[in-house]
Design a protein around this motif. Structure first.
Motif: not given
Length: 465
Positions: A437-465
């Motif tokens: 499903a596409l995200p339903p949040v909607s305001y003028e000029g807002g994003p229409t989809n996530w930047a990426h889909a789900s990554t693997r559970w537990g598969g990312d490092p514990a750091v900020w981007l």
């Protein structure tokens, strides 16, 4: 399409916006487009869904305006998009495979004097349910049904609770006083939809200009299953760097994570170890928000008491979610949407003509509370822009249930011809090709989809981007 020419929003949207501390006049910027009889139910689920999305979208627009100056962008909620999102788990396909939402031992069962609702989707909950009832670990649905039929519903509820499992007696529909009549049952009436308070000293950073409302915001996500993850995937949609943190000893269902992990990252930390605690503290030092989805006090042993976190980290927003409310005899019980529906009287209200308990057309308490929680965090960040202070927010599935049963008025249907395919898309992921499903949040000029889909559970490092 409703354009609100009189400047009066629909009542439920105004209620939701007021609950999270929004300025009433801003709801004039919210309109909606009808999609016919979506999310049909005895209770006004369509109105709840539309209102929570209106409040969330408006909170996003308000934060964007607070960062960039200028007027708050207009919001137009499409009921078709909202209805699709509220059952996002049903629309998700992973390499063409549909999800199985409930395990064989989860559902409604006859008791000796009524009905019970069980939840046994996770292996540890299944084991505790069977142990509490004196059943063999390999017992299937027929054996469980036979055992439950021999016991009173309230006894089942208390036995399973004592064992750490999940089962509730199905309450009758509320009476004239708004309360179900079962002795020893849960009482939802009177619970707040949201609790919002400024907290801690000033010192939170002021967010710079940005193209999306939560750009650069760092969110620690300590939530599971649906409501909390829906909130944090919404913050991720709006630009936040959301890092979900789970214990390596409490595995998540991969299908649930695939649905609600959109736009986020996922890491594993054992907060009971010095190494895990140190990594978490490093993340916390530069976090803007912490979102939790555990029972009251469930994280206290790890030093995650909300007031202490806010005192240590000026400007931190702490948003907490639980099932049964933050006080009272049920507060420390485990719970899920389906159980709150059963214990609050919703299942009885939605019962079929033969008397079997019914359910809402979506996990509406989960999804609705999730969008309200996201709205609350966004509003807290807007307020922080002005005073530099953190906020302490509390929500519960039961508070949303009370709102649905007692305060939302049904409204006439508008529009028609709804096709969920209009609100579905395909994306690659670590789990395979997704239809989602596409995200339903909607305001003028807002994003229409996530930047990426789900990554693997537990598969990312514990750091900020």
């Amino acid at each position: 399409m409703t354009t609100n020419p009189s400047g009066a929003p629909d009542r439920a949207t105004a209620q939701a916006w007021r609950a999270i501390g929004g300025e009433p006049d801003l709801t004039e910027r919210v309109s909606h487009r009808g999609a016919g009889d979506v999310l049909p139910a005895v209770l006004p689920v369509r109105e709840l869904a539309r209102a929570t999305m209106g409040a969330c979208s408006l909170a996003a627009a308000e934060l964007l305006a607070a960062r960039n100056g200028g007027p708050v962008p207009r919001v137009n909620v499409d009921e078709g998009a909202v209805a699709t999102s509220f059952v996002s788990e049903r629309h998700l396909l992973v390499d063409g495979r549909a999800l199985t939402p409930f395990a064989p031992l989860s559902g409604f069962w006859r008791a000796a004097d009524g009905w019970v609702r069980t939840h046994a989707n996770y292996p540890h909950h299944r084991a505790r349910l069977l142990s509490a009832l004196g059943l063999d670990p390999g017992t299937g649905p027929e054996g469980l049904a036979e055992r439950l039929a021999s016991l009173p519903a309230h006894d089942i509820q208390e036995r399973v609770y004592a064992e750490g499992g999940l089962a509730v007696a199905v309450a009758p529909a509320p009476g004239e006083d708004g309360e179900p009549g079962a002795p020893g049952g849960f009482r939802a009436a009177g619970l707040p939809l949201a609790e919002v308070g400024a907290a801690g000293p000033a010192g939170g950073r002021r967010l710079a200009r940005a193209e999306v409302p939560a750009s650069g915001v760092r969110v620690l996500d300590l939530t599971r299953v649906i409501a909390g993850p829906v909130a944090t995937r919404t913050l991720a949609l709006l630009g936040a760097d959301v890092l979900r943190v789970d214990s390596p000893g409490l595995e998540e269902d991969p299908d649930s994570h695939t649905d609600t992990g959109m736009g986020k990252r996922s890491t594993l930390l054992d907060l009971g170890t010095a190494e895990g605690r140190s990594s978490f503290e490093t993340l916390l030092d530069s976090a803007d928000a912490v979102v939790t989805g555990y029972r009251p006090g469930g994280l206290d042993r790890h030093g995650l008491v909300a007031e202490e976190l806010i005192a240590r980290r000026p400007g931190l927003v702490v948003a907490q979610l639980c099932a049964w409310g933050w006080s009272g005899p049920w507060a420390d019980r485990r719970g899920f949407d389906s159980l709150v529906q059963a214990a609050s009287g919703i299942a009885a209200i939605e019962a079929g003509p033969e008397g079997r308990p019914g359910a809402l057309p979506a996990q509406a308490l989960d999804h609705g509370t999730g969008y309200l929680l996201a709205a609350g965090v966004l509003r807290a960040l807007t307020e922080r822009q002005g005073d530099g202070r953190g906020r302490h927010l509390r929500f519960s599935l039961a508070g949303t249930a009370a709102w649905l049963m007692n305060d939302i008025a049904p409204e006439p249907l508008e529009g028609g011809g709804y096709d969920p395919a209009d609100w579905l898309t395909e994306s690659p992921s670590a789990y395979g090709g997704l239809r989602h499903a596409l995200p339903p949040v909607s305001y003028e000029g807002g994003p229409t989809n996530w930047a990426h889909a789900s990554t693997r559970w537990g598969g990312d490092p514990a750091v900020w981007l």
